[in-house]
Design a protein around this motif. Structure first.
Motif, PDB file in Angstrom:
ATOM      1  N   PRO A   7       0.819  -1.207   0.000  1.00 56.70           N
ATOM      2  CA  PRO A   7       0.000   0.000   0.000  1.00 56.70           C
ATOM      3  C   PRO A   7       0.856   1.262   0.000  1.00 56.70           C
ATOM      4  O   PRO A   7       2.074   1.187   0.163  1.00 56.70           O
ATOM      5  CB  PRO A   7      -0.777  -0.114   1.302  1.00 56.70           C
ATOM      6  CG  PRO A   7       0.107  -0.894   2.211  1.00 56.70           C
ATOM      7  CD  PRO A   7       0.882  -1.834   1.319  1.00 56.70           C
ATOM      8  N   SER A   8       0.224   2.390  -0.137  1.00 53.17           N
ATOM      9  CA  SER A   8       0.935   3.663  -0.130  1.00 53.17           C
ATOM     10  C   SER A   8       1.563   3.891   1.246  1.00 53.17           C
ATOM     11  O   SER A   8       0.866   3.939   2.259  1.00 53.17           O
ATOM     12  CB  SER A   8      -0.034   4.800  -0.440  1.00 53.17           C
ATOM     13  OG  SER A   8       0.550   6.053  -0.140  1.00 53.17           O
ATOM     14  N   SER A   9       2.881   4.020   1.265  1.00 51.00           N
ATOM     15  CA  SER A   9       3.551   4.244   2.557  1.00 51.00           C
ATOM     16  C   SER A   9       3.243   5.636   3.097  1.00 51.00           C
ATOM     17  O   SER A   9       3.216   5.837   4.325  1.00 51.00           O
ATOM     18  CB  SER A   9       5.058   4.046   2.417  1.00 51.00           C
ATOM     19  OG  SER A   9       5.593   4.947   1.477  1.00 51.00           O
ATOM     20  N   HIS A  12      -0.130   5.292   4.646  1.00 51.05           N
ATOM     21  CA  HIS A  12       0.029   4.465   5.847  1.00 51.05           C
ATOM     22  C   HIS A  12       0.533   5.313   7.015  1.00 51.05           C
ATOM     23  O   HIS A  12      -0.025   5.265   8.115  1.00 51.05           O
ATOM     24  CB  HIS A  12       1.000   3.314   5.556  1.00 51.05           C
ATOM     25  CG  HIS A  12       1.326   2.490   6.752  1.00 51.05           C
ATOM     26  ND1 HIS A  12       0.573   1.408   7.127  1.00 51.05           N
ATOM     27  CD2 HIS A  12       2.302   2.615   7.677  1.00 51.05           C
ATOM     28  CE1 HIS A  12       1.087   0.889   8.229  1.00 51.05           C
ATOM     29  NE2 HIS A  12       2.141   1.603   8.581  1.00 51.05           N
ATOM     30  N   HIS A  75      -0.061   7.425  -6.744  1.00 55.14           N
ATOM     31  CA  HIS A  75      -0.706   6.200  -6.280  1.00 55.14           C
ATOM     32  C   HIS A  75      -2.110   6.132  -6.846  1.00 55.14           C
ATOM     33  O   HIS A  75      -2.697   7.154  -7.202  1.00 55.14           O
ATOM     34  CB  HIS A  75      -0.800   6.157  -4.757  1.00 55.14           C
ATOM     35  CG  HIS A  75       0.494   5.898  -4.071  1.00 55.14           C
ATOM     36  ND1 HIS A  75       1.093   4.664  -4.043  1.00 55.14           N
ATOM     37  CD2 HIS A  75       1.322   6.711  -3.380  1.00 55.14           C
ATOM     38  CE1 HIS A  75       2.218   4.725  -3.374  1.00 55.14           C
ATOM     39  NE2 HIS A  75       2.385   5.974  -2.959  1.00 55.14           N
ATOM     40  N   GLN A  79      -4.429   1.869  -3.631  1.00 58.28           N
ATOM     41  CA  GLN A  79      -3.182   1.883  -2.858  1.00 58.28           C
ATOM     42  C   GLN A  79      -3.289   2.808  -1.651  1.00 58.28           C
ATOM     43  O   GLN A  79      -2.805   2.493  -0.560  1.00 58.28           O
ATOM     44  CB  GLN A  79      -2.016   2.308  -3.752  1.00 58.28           C
ATOM     45  CG  GLN A  79      -1.663   1.297  -4.807  1.00 58.28           C
ATOM     46  CD  GLN A  79      -0.691   1.847  -5.828  1.00 58.28           C
ATOM     47  OE1 GLN A  79      -0.716   3.042  -6.142  1.00 58.28           O
ATOM     48  NE2 GLN A  79       0.169   0.979  -6.350  1.00 58.28           N
ATOM     49  N   GLY A  83      -3.326   1.838   2.285  1.00 54.82           N
ATOM     50  CA  GLY A  83      -2.403   2.501   3.202  1.00 54.82           C
ATOM     51  C   GLY A  83      -3.111   3.064   4.421  1.00 54.82           C
ATOM     52  O   GLY A  83      -2.607   2.963   5.549  1.00 54.82           O
TER      53      GLY A  83
END
Length: 118
Positions: A7-9, A12, A75, A79, A83
């Motif tokens: 996922p998108s850091s 996140h 993203h 995603q 996150g």
């Protein structure tokens, strides 16, 4: 590096911070007579901010950051949502863990400060 990851850091970490800080900030609130919770910054300047406003600002900032990731095409929405889900779970889990181990953490910090004075 063309693949932004899943996922998108960024999402996140934003969700992690928003969830953890929302929960943690509640501990530092003063209860008013009506049952609402408020931060009181009287030592710095006379301002009272409600806990719901703090949470709203934290989460709006997180969602705006996620929106920007999609808007800038860094993203996909999937995603970013993934996150946010993983970050929210992580922030809540970290809150529970550090709350359970608070005494041990405080002891370790006290010992470290005693061994390595400033």
């Amino acid at each position: 590096h063309d693949d932004p990851g899943f996922p998108s850091s960024h999402a996140h970490m934003l969700a992690f911070l928003a969830s953890f800080l929302s929960l943690e900030s509640r501990k530092y609130l003063q209860a008013s007579g009506s049952g609402d919770f408020y931060f009181s910054f009287t030592s710095l300047f006379p301002l009272t901010i409600s806990w719901s406003l703090v949470c709203t600002l934290l989460w709006l900032s997180a969602f705006f950051g996620g929106y920007l990731r999609v808007r800038m095409q860094r993203h996909t929405m999937t995603q970013v949502v993934a996150g946010f889900v993983s970050g929210s779970i992580g922030g809540y889990s970290w809150y529970l863990l550090q709350d359970v181990y608070r005494e041990e953490i405080n002891y370790a910090v006290t010992v470290a400060n005693a061994e390595y004075p400033r």
